[in-house]
Design a protein around this motif. Structure first.
Motif, PDB file in Angstrom:
ATOM      1  N   VAL A   1       0.842  -1.208   0.000  1.00 55.19           N
ATOM      2  CA  VAL A   1       0.000   0.000   0.000  1.00 55.19           C
ATOM      3  C   VAL A   1       0.874   1.255   0.000  1.00 55.19           C
ATOM      4  O   VAL A   1       1.714   1.442   0.883  1.00 55.19           O
ATOM      5  CB  VAL A   1      -0.937   0.001   1.222  1.00 55.19           C
ATOM      6  N   PRO A   2       0.689   2.115  -1.031  1.00 53.36           N
ATOM      7  CA  PRO A   2       1.544   3.296  -1.131  1.00 53.36           C
ATOM      8  C   PRO A   2       1.049   4.465  -0.271  1.00 53.36           C
ATOM      9  O   PRO A   2      -0.152   4.610  -0.051  1.00 53.36           O
ATOM     10  CB  PRO A   2       1.441   3.666  -2.612  1.00 53.36           C
ATOM     11  N   ASP A   3       1.989   5.268   0.209  1.00 53.51           N
ATOM     12  CA  ASP A   3       1.624   6.505   0.891  1.00 53.51           C
ATOM     13  C   ASP A   3       1.367   7.603  -0.132  1.00 53.51           C
ATOM     14  O   ASP A   3       0.575   8.503   0.099  1.00 53.51           O
ATOM     15  CB  ASP A   3       2.764   6.942   1.818  1.00 53.51           C
ATOM     16  N   HIS A   4       2.090   7.531  -1.253  1.00 53.04           N
ATOM     17  CA  HIS A   4       1.933   8.535  -2.304  1.00 53.04           C
ATOM     18  C   HIS A   4       1.904   7.842  -3.654  1.00 53.04           C
ATOM     19  O   HIS A   4       2.619   6.868  -3.861  1.00 53.04           O
ATOM     20  CB  HIS A   4       3.102   9.526  -2.298  1.00 53.04           C
ATOM     21  N   VAL A   5       1.108   8.405  -4.563  1.00 53.44           N
ATOM     22  CA  VAL A   5       1.071   7.895  -5.930  1.00 53.44           C
ATOM     23  C   VAL A   5       1.387   9.069  -6.860  1.00 53.44           C
ATOM     24  O   VAL A   5       0.855  10.172  -6.687  1.00 53.44           O
ATOM     25  CB  VAL A   5      -0.316   7.314  -6.275  1.00 53.44           C
ATOM     26  N   HIS A   6       2.325   8.812  -7.809  1.00 51.15           N
ATOM     27  CA  HIS A   6       2.693   9.867  -8.756  1.00 51.15           C
ATOM     28  C   HIS A   6       2.416   9.390 -10.163  1.00 51.15           C
ATOM     29  O   HIS A   6       2.595   8.219 -10.472  1.00 51.15           O
ATOM     30  CB  HIS A   6       4.187  10.199  -8.658  1.00 51.15           C
TER      31      HIS A   6
ATOM     32  N   ASN B   1       5.345  11.789 -20.089  1.00 53.67           N
ATOM     33  CA  ASN B   1       6.284  12.492 -20.953  1.00 53.67           C
ATOM     34  C   ASN B   1       7.459  13.112 -20.179  1.00 53.67           C
ATOM     35  O   ASN B   1       7.815  14.277 -20.390  1.00 53.67           O
ATOM     36  CB  ASN B   1       5.503  13.564 -21.732  1.00 53.67           C
ATOM     37  N   GLY B   2       8.016  12.347 -19.258  1.00 53.49           N
ATOM     38  CA  GLY B   2       9.234  12.796 -18.579  1.00 53.49           C
ATOM     39  C   GLY B   2       9.038  13.735 -17.412  1.00 53.49           C
ATOM     40  O   GLY B   2       9.997  14.307 -16.903  1.00 53.49           O
ATOM     41  N   LYS B   3       7.786  13.922 -16.993  1.00 50.27           N
ATOM     42  CA  LYS B   3       7.524  14.815 -15.859  1.00 50.27           C
ATOM     43  C   LYS B   3       6.498  14.187 -14.931  1.00 50.27           C
ATOM     44  O   LYS B   3       5.597  13.485 -15.398  1.00 50.27           O
ATOM     45  CB  LYS B   3       6.914  16.134 -16.360  1.00 50.27           C
ATOM     46  N   ILE B   4       6.610  14.483 -13.634  1.00 54.38           N
ATOM     47  CA  ILE B   4       5.542  14.066 -12.721  1.00 54.38           C
ATOM     48  C   ILE B   4       4.454  15.124 -12.798  1.00 54.38           C
ATOM     49  O   ILE B   4       4.661  16.286 -12.437  1.00 54.38           O
ATOM     50  CB  ILE B   4       6.074  13.909 -11.284  1.00 54.38           C
ATOM     51  N   VAL B   5       3.314  14.714 -13.318  1.00 60.48           N
ATOM     52  CA  VAL B   5       2.274  15.716 -13.591  1.00 60.48           C
ATOM     53  C   VAL B   5       1.162  15.695 -12.551  1.00 60.48           C
ATOM     54  O   VAL B   5       0.326  16.599 -12.511  1.00 60.48           O
ATOM     55  CB  VAL B   5       1.657  15.514 -15.000  1.00 60.48           C
ATOM     56  N   LYS B   6       1.138  14.643 -11.737  1.00 62.94           N
ATOM     57  CA  LYS B   6       0.109  14.604 -10.714  1.00 62.94           C
ATOM     58  C   LYS B   6       0.553  13.706  -9.579  1.00 62.94           C
ATOM     59  O   LYS B   6       1.162  12.661  -9.808  1.00 62.94           O
ATOM     60  CB  LYS B   6      -1.202  14.080 -11.317  1.00 62.94           C
ATOM     61  N   SER B   7       0.285  14.104  -8.365  1.00 60.46           N
ATOM     62  CA  SER B   7       0.591  13.264  -7.217  1.00 60.46           C
ATOM     63  C   SER B   7      -0.621  13.222  -6.311  1.00 60.46           C
ATOM     64  O   SER B   7      -1.409  14.174  -6.275  1.00 60.46           O
ATOM     65  CB  SER B   7       1.781  13.834  -6.431  1.00 60.46           C
TER      66      SER B   7
END
Ligand SMILES: Nc1ncnc2c1ncn2[C@@H]1O[C@H](COP(=O)(O)OP(=O)(O)OP(=O)(O)O)[C@@H](O)[C@H]1O
Ligand SMILES: [Mg+2]
Lengths: 437, 250
Positions: free
Chosen positions: B212-217, B221-227
């Motif tokens: 179970v993750p604490d954070h999901v990203h 296209n080479g960038k984290i666009v949502k967390s």
């Protein structure tokens, strides 16, 4: 006077040291004529295209050492596989060392060629086997002409030799440069089994050129496992001529580990005299610093239903050169032959060279023969994988090389020998991997 | 523990990572999701030190120490572990010998003695039991002829042996059958402590049911666009990536 003339003219002096009335001396005089006619091989010959002896055949080579030296066991112990019990035949500058040897006449003969050549009780064996399978090329003839000392191993029918036999040729540097011509004979009787480990070792930086001839006869159902450790110093060169004659249902394997030495040439030839036998030829070669290692193999399939397996792995770096010339001849009579040959090479940098040439000459129609030859580099992805697990670059390379050579190492049947070879390879690669294969 | 700041990376002159920022604290599990080719494995490789990729801008730090110039093995010695999406086959090197070498080289680098043979054997036994790995695998050549799932399980076995501070699991779930997924996830969970951290790269929510993750990203296209939290993974499972792509476009 060049080396050839020097050798020819020293033959008379040599004759003073042997019994010229024995029949074997006729073989020698025949051979010296042969050598006179053929001389040393040159690069003009197809089978010597990639290996030049020119730099080695210098007239200042001493052909007989003038004095004898003795060695203490503790000083040379490390060159023996001392972790196991063994018979030992040890020659120091071409002269038998009784102190370092452990021979036997108890049910088997593990002794000296000089004894075998002159004692009446061996006359028949010498008549039947001596120089019977060796070729008559220049180098072999030269050795035959001066044949006097070496190992003589005679295993009677049905005997399984209880421990391996080690043959070690030391050169002590008593001459600035020395030429040695050891001559050995192995006769394995029907159903016998023998393991032999051979090594040439120079103990100083003085030059040595060894022109060795070994004949091996495996009679019906005999098993002979022969291991050659070639890890000599930088000034030592070796021309190893090994000829094997096999009778039906016999199994002979020769493993050659070429790590050291300046120039090494292995002429390894198998001749089939019966059916349902197999021949195994395997080698690991690892070279650097301008070393030169040439494997010239021949398996002569002349009988039906026989097998041969060749597997040679080579890793070359730093201006070193490898040659693999693997010849398989399948005669018309040799139906149902299985002949396999594998030769894989890694070039660690672009200054190293490998000349690989498989030669299949097949005259029978119902045979299975295959050969595979590859030349490549270490795999970058594999390197990253190992490094990402914490294995540094040098050790990662070494691990990949061990993996590459593993098929050959794995088939060494004496565990302590396998361990020793693993250590020698690790030493050569400058690593301590902390595991035994 | 891990701080990635404005990371840009190229392969063969082409920019793949285009300014990644990510912070992972001890004890945390982060999931990275994203469409094929978005740069997830590239990010993992860059953290682990693959020299095929060139960092053109930004930094990767582990416990305040910059990794950018470190060789892969040095990063491993610092405690970075990458479970490969495609584990490499190494003929002629057994799993056991490989593991011994990896552990002892790591210990050497940390100024420790080699691990005594009996301790090593005990550890190998323990960890292979944890992952329910058959003993005979250990004497086989590393990954050679292993099935897809066996390779992945073997990766987590290596992780268990090496006990890293930061483990990056790149699609460890792909190729695992349902039972194996549970075993592997259970193995990962058992290795979790307050001091170490895990980054899980996956396409599927299912793995995240177990780990179970604490954070999901979301990497696009080479960038984290949502967390977001673990519910973001559920949302992606349901809706795919189009809505995020549209959000980004706006
Ligand atoms: N060595 C390489 N040479 C050229 N292009 C590469 C290389 N490695 C990755 N790429 C390219 O970089 C992009 C990102 O690849 P990456 O493997 O990081 O994607 P990913 O997000 O892990 O995808 P997947 O979900 O399919 O595993 C892709 O377009 C890929 O083709
Ligand atoms: Mg990927």
């Amino acid at each position: 006077m060049d080396l050839k003339d020097k050798l020819l003219s020293s033959f008379m002096a040599f004759e003073d040291t042997v019994d010229v009335n024995l029949p074997v001396h006729e073989v020698r005089t025949e051979a010296i004529k042969n050598f006179e006619a053929q001389g040393f091989p040159t690069k003009k010959m197809e089978s010597w295209k990639y290996t030049s002896l020119k730099g080695l055949l210098k007239s200042d080579l001493s052909v007989f050492p003038k004095k004898e030296t003795t060695l203490e066991y503790k000083d040379v112990k490390k060159y023996f596989i001392h972790e196991i019990e063994s018979y030992r035949i040890v020659l120091v500058d071409g002269v038998y060392s009784s102190q370092l040897s452990e021979t036997s006449h108890d049910g088997i003969d593990v002794c000296l060629m000089s004894a075998a050549l002159c004692k009446p009780k061996y006359r028949l064996i010498i008549e039947n086997y001596f120089n019977k399978t060796a070729e008559a090329d220049g180098l072999t003839s030269l050795n035959t002409a001066f044949s006097k000392e070496g190992a003589f191993i005679n295993i009677p029918r049905g005997v399984v030799v209880d421990k391996p036999i080690q043959i070690i040729h030391f050169s002590t540097g008593i001459e600035p440069s020395l030429m040695l011509q050891p001559r050995s004979l192995v006769v394995a009787g029907e159903n016998s089994h023998v393991q032999i480990i051979e090594r040439h070792q120079s103990l100083t930086a003085n030059a040595t050129l060894t022109n060795s001839v070994t004949e091996i006869f495996a009679n019906k159902r005999a098993i002979v496992d022969y291991y050659k450790i070639q890890n000599d110093g930088e000034a030592a060169s070796l021309i190893d001529n090994t000829y094997i004659s096999q009778q039906q249902n016999s199994h002979v394997s020769v493993h050659t580990f070429s790590l050291g030495g300046k120039l090494t040439r292995n002429n390894l030839q198998f001749f089939h005299k019966g059916e349902h036998l197999d021949s195994t030829l395997k080698g690991v070669t690892i070279t650097d610093r301008k070393q030169h290692v040439d494997h010239s193999t021949l398996v002569h399939h002349a009988q039906p239903n026989c097998e041969s397996h060749q597997d040679y792995k080579g890793i070359y770096a730093d201006k070193s050169t490898g040659v693999f010339n693997g010849r398989i001849i399948v005669e018309k009579e040799a139906q149902k032959t299985n002949g396999f040959q594998q030769n894989n090479n890694i070039l660690l940098d672009d200054t190293a060279t490998i000349n690989a040439k498989p030669q299949l000459e097949i005259f029978a129609d119902d045979v299975k023969c295959s050969h595979g030859c590859t030349i490549g580099q270490l795999d970058d992805e594999a390197m990253f994988y190992l490094q990402a697990r914490g294995i540094p670059e040098k050790e990662a390379k070494a691990l990949l090389m061990f993996g590459f050579a593993n098929n050959v190492l794995e088939s060494v049947k004496i565990p302590q020998l396998k361990q020793r070879i693993t250590k020698l390879i690790a030493q050569k690669l400058g690593v301590d991997l902390g595991f035994d294969l | 523990m891990l701080k990635i700041k404005n990371l840009h990376a190229n392969v063969e002159g082409k920019e793949i990572l285009k300014g990644i920022n990510l912070e992972v604290n001890p004890g945390e599990v982060h999931a990275i999701m994203g469409p094929n080719g978005s740069g997830k494995s590239t990010l993992a490789s860059v953290i682990a030190g693959n020299e095929d990729f060139e960092i053109t801008e930004g930094t990767v730090e582990l416990e305040e120490e910059e990794l950018n110039e470190m060789a892969p093995e040095e990063r491993a010695h610092q405690g970075v572990f990458l479970s490969f999406q495609y584990p490499v086959e190494i003929p002629g090197v057994t799993v056991t010998n490989f593991m011994k070498t990896a552990i002892n080289e790591t210990r050497k680098a940390r100024g420790l003695e080699e691990m005594p043979a009996n301790e090593m054997l005990k550890k190998i036994r323990e960890k292979s039991e944890l992952l329910e790995i058959d003993r005979k695998f250990l004497s086989r050549s590393l990954n050679e002829g292993f099935s897809g799932g066996e390779k992945k399980r073997n990766e987590i076995f290596q992780m268990a042996m090496l006990e890293p501070k930061l483990a990056i699991l790149d699609e460890t779930d792909s190729g695992l059958d349902i039972d194996a997924l549970k075993i592997v996830a259970n193995g990962v969970n058992r290795l979790k402590t307050k001091e170490n951290a895990t980054i899980v790269i996956t396409h599927y929510q299912r793995l995240l049911d177990y780990i179970v993750p604490d954070h999901v990203h979301v990497l696009l296209n080479g960038k984290i666009v949502k967390s977001g939290g673990k519910e973001l993974a559920l949302e992606l499972e349901e809706k795919g990536y189009d809505w995020i792509k549209q959000e980004v476009a706006v």
